[in-house]
Design a protein around this motif. Sequence first.
Motif, PDB file in Angstrom:
ATOM      1  N   ASP A 329     -78.799 -44.321  31.992  1.00  0.00           N
ATOM      2  CA  ASP A 329     -77.888 -44.286  33.134  1.00  0.00           C
ATOM      3  C   ASP A 329     -77.662 -45.657  33.749  1.00  0.00           C
ATOM      4  O   ASP A 329     -77.374 -45.768  34.943  1.00  0.00           O
ATOM      5  CB  ASP A 329     -78.408 -43.317  34.192  1.00  0.00           C
ATOM      6  N   VAL A 330     -77.774 -46.706  32.947  1.00  0.00           N
ATOM      7  CA  VAL A 330     -77.610 -48.065  33.459  1.00  0.00           C
ATOM      8  C   VAL A 330     -76.235 -48.303  34.083  1.00  0.00           C
ATOM      9  O   VAL A 330     -76.149 -48.893  35.168  1.00  0.00           O
ATOM     10  CB  VAL A 330     -77.906 -49.101  32.354  1.00  0.00           C
ATOM     11  N   PRO A 331     -75.124 -47.880  33.469  1.00  0.00           N
ATOM     12  CA  PRO A 331     -73.821 -48.144  34.107  1.00  0.00           C
ATOM     13  C   PRO A 331     -73.734 -47.565  35.521  1.00  0.00           C
ATOM     14  O   PRO A 331     -73.229 -48.224  36.432  1.00  0.00           O
ATOM     15  CB  PRO A 331     -72.824 -47.477  33.156  1.00  0.00           C
ATOM     16  N   ARG A 332     -74.216 -46.344  35.717  1.00  0.00           N
ATOM     17  CA  ARG A 332     -74.166 -45.737  37.045  1.00  0.00           C
ATOM     18  C   ARG A 332     -75.060 -46.471  38.020  1.00  0.00           C
ATOM     19  O   ARG A 332     -74.661 -46.782  39.150  1.00  0.00           O
ATOM     20  CB  ARG A 332     -74.591 -44.262  36.956  1.00  0.00           C
ATOM     21  N   ILE A 390     -66.602 -45.831  38.583  1.00  0.00           N
ATOM     22  CA  ILE A 390     -67.625 -45.765  37.535  1.00  0.00           C
ATOM     23  C   ILE A 390     -68.676 -44.718  37.880  1.00  0.00           C
ATOM     24  O   ILE A 390     -69.080 -43.905  37.036  1.00  0.00           O
ATOM     25  CB  ILE A 390     -68.280 -47.144  37.348  1.00  0.00           C
ATOM     26  N   ILE A 391     -69.122 -44.731  39.125  1.00  0.00           N
ATOM     27  CA  ILE A 391     -70.152 -43.785  39.561  1.00  0.00           C
ATOM     28  C   ILE A 391     -69.664 -42.349  39.384  1.00  0.00           C
ATOM     29  O   ILE A 391     -70.365 -41.498  38.818  1.00  0.00           O
ATOM     30  CB  ILE A 391     -70.541 -44.055  41.025  1.00  0.00           C
ATOM     31  N   ALA A 392     -68.453 -42.070  39.848  1.00  0.00           N
ATOM     32  CA  ALA A 392     -67.915 -40.714  39.740  1.00  0.00           C
ATOM     33  C   ALA A 392     -67.757 -40.298  38.278  1.00  0.00           C
ATOM     34  O   ALA A 392     -68.102 -39.168  37.896  1.00  0.00           O
ATOM     35  CB  ALA A 392     -66.573 -40.629  40.462  1.00  0.00           C
ATOM     36  N   LYS A 393     -67.254 -41.204  37.443  1.00  0.00           N
ATOM     37  CA  LYS A 393     -67.079 -40.896  36.024  1.00  0.00           C
ATOM     38  C   LYS A 393     -68.412 -40.558  35.374  1.00  0.00           C
ATOM     39  O   LYS A 393     -68.518 -39.592  34.600  1.00  0.00           O
ATOM     40  CB  LYS A 393     -66.429 -42.084  35.319  1.00  0.00           C
ATOM     41  N   GLU A 394     -69.442 -41.333  35.666  1.00  0.00           N
ATOM     42  CA  GLU A 394     -70.761 -41.086  35.083  1.00  0.00           C
ATOM     43  C   GLU A 394     -71.341 -39.767  35.591  1.00  0.00           C
ATOM     44  O   GLU A 394     -71.981 -39.021  34.830  1.00  0.00           O
ATOM     45  CB  GLU A 394     -71.700 -42.247  35.425  1.00  0.00           C
ATOM     46  N   LEU A 395     -71.143 -39.460  36.861  1.00  0.00           N
ATOM     47  CA  LEU A 395     -71.668 -38.206  37.411  1.00  0.00           C
ATOM     48  C   LEU A 395     -71.012 -37.002  36.769  1.00  0.00           C
ATOM     49  O   LEU A 395     -71.693 -36.027  36.389  1.00  0.00           O
ATOM     50  CB  LEU A 395     -71.436 -38.177  38.926  1.00  0.00           C
ATOM     51  N   TYR A 396     -69.689 -37.041  36.612  1.00  0.00           N
ATOM     52  CA  TYR A 396     -69.006 -35.896  35.992  1.00  0.00           C
ATOM     53  C   TYR A 396     -69.334 -35.770  34.508  1.00  0.00           C
ATOM     54  O   TYR A 396     -69.455 -34.649  33.992  1.00  0.00           O
ATOM     55  CB  TYR A 396     -67.499 -36.007  36.216  1.00  0.00           C
ATOM     56  N   ALA A 397     -69.508 -36.904  33.839  1.00  0.00           N
ATOM     57  CA  ALA A 397     -69.890 -36.845  32.430  1.00  0.00           C
ATOM     58  C   ALA A 397     -71.266 -36.216  32.271  1.00  0.00           C
ATOM     59  O   ALA A 397     -71.494 -35.409  31.346  1.00  0.00           O
ATOM     60  CB  ALA A 397     -69.875 -38.250  31.833  1.00  0.00           C
ATOM     61  N   ARG A 398     -72.164 -36.544  33.161  1.00  0.00           N
ATOM     62  CA  ARG A 398     -73.501 -35.952  33.101  1.00  0.00           C
ATOM     63  C   ARG A 398     -73.453 -34.462  33.411  1.00  0.00           C
ATOM     64  O   ARG A 398     -74.151 -33.665  32.774  1.00  0.00           O
ATOM     65  CB  ARG A 398     -74.429 -36.668  34.074  1.00  0.00           C
TER      66      ARG A 398
END
Length: 402
Positions: A329-332, A390-398
């Motif tokens: 989860d480094v990008p987030r 970026i944060i939102a994209k990573e959260l929804y992908a997870r």
Amino acid sequence: MTAFSLEPAQLAWCAELRDLAAERLHPLADKGEPGHVNRALVAELGSLGLLGRLFTSGALDLCLMRESLAYACTEAETALALQGLGAHPVHAYGTEAQRAHWLPRVTAGTAIAAFALSEPGAGSDAAALELRAEADASRGGRSSDTSQGGRFADTPSLTAAPDGPARWRLTGEKCWISNAPEADFYTVFARTTPDAGARGVTAFLVPADRPGLTGRGLDMLSPHPIGALDFDAVPVTAGDVLGEVDRGFRVAMGTLNLFRPSVGAFAVGMAQAALDATLAHTAGRDAFGGKLRDLQAVSHQVAEMALRTEAARLMVHAAASAYDADAPDVPRRSAMAKLLATETAQYVVDTAVQLHGARALQRGHLLEHLYREVRAPRIYEGASEVQRGIIAKELYARQEAR
């Protein structure tokens, strides 16, 4: 060790860095000319061994360096960070020949590096790059033009001719590039495949004296050098590629994932300096029959400044530790750390100025300096709005992967 505490050796090292910044680096910074590379300062960073640590330490160490230097000398911090940002792609993705030629000079402080990603029409949307890398029709090698491009005439050349015939010609513009146009080499991102988005970008190592490369400085709020670069059929070869052709976006994002938490560390260092200045000022300033700190409105503001600064520091350390542990989860985490720390620093410095009053707006005052320095980090290496995306994209992908 956890992300939430530092070992005694690390704390002692941070204290040593703050002393070095105040005693050896700040005097050199004061002699520099705003808007231009301070080569004496960079050389001193090299002689102290700090530039070498850019390539031998992890992300947490990088954050500790940047925060400690920023506390006492923002110019030294920025000079170190720009060397790392411009040269990390060479360290991580370069060939043995590229690394052997450039990295010793970077670590010694005798070659200035720059990271050339942004363009007039492609700042936050890095995948929309328009600088073209077009196939060289003649394949005829280097042009007879041997001009020094955007570099100063008295800067010694550290580069060599392209290794073999030109394979591409770079045409277009880069803008808002730190250390431009005075760097000795640039990590340049150019489009090798049209209409392919992020998949059609290639990273190139471009020495500053390549024919057709010129530049100009820009008069910006931040005191460090920032400029624009013009590419007029600049020749590059297969030996100039960093990583793989059409995979340059990976080089850019890999570099930014490392440096985004450390931008947060830079911000934390400035916030801590502003907080400490405010503690001293409010404790000593007479106001309304007592000290300024005796006013509840003031003391509560100071408490809020301290709370936000410490929270930002912990998130920066957590993100850097995640990077060092190769967490998924480094990008987030990097985006969160950069976002929180830079927004926090803006709040803390602004509040410090308010509590100091007009004196903080005088040229030469620490807070006047920090007020100018603190604004840019909310924009570069991905603006705050980009970090939220970026944060939102990573959260929804997870969430979708569950």
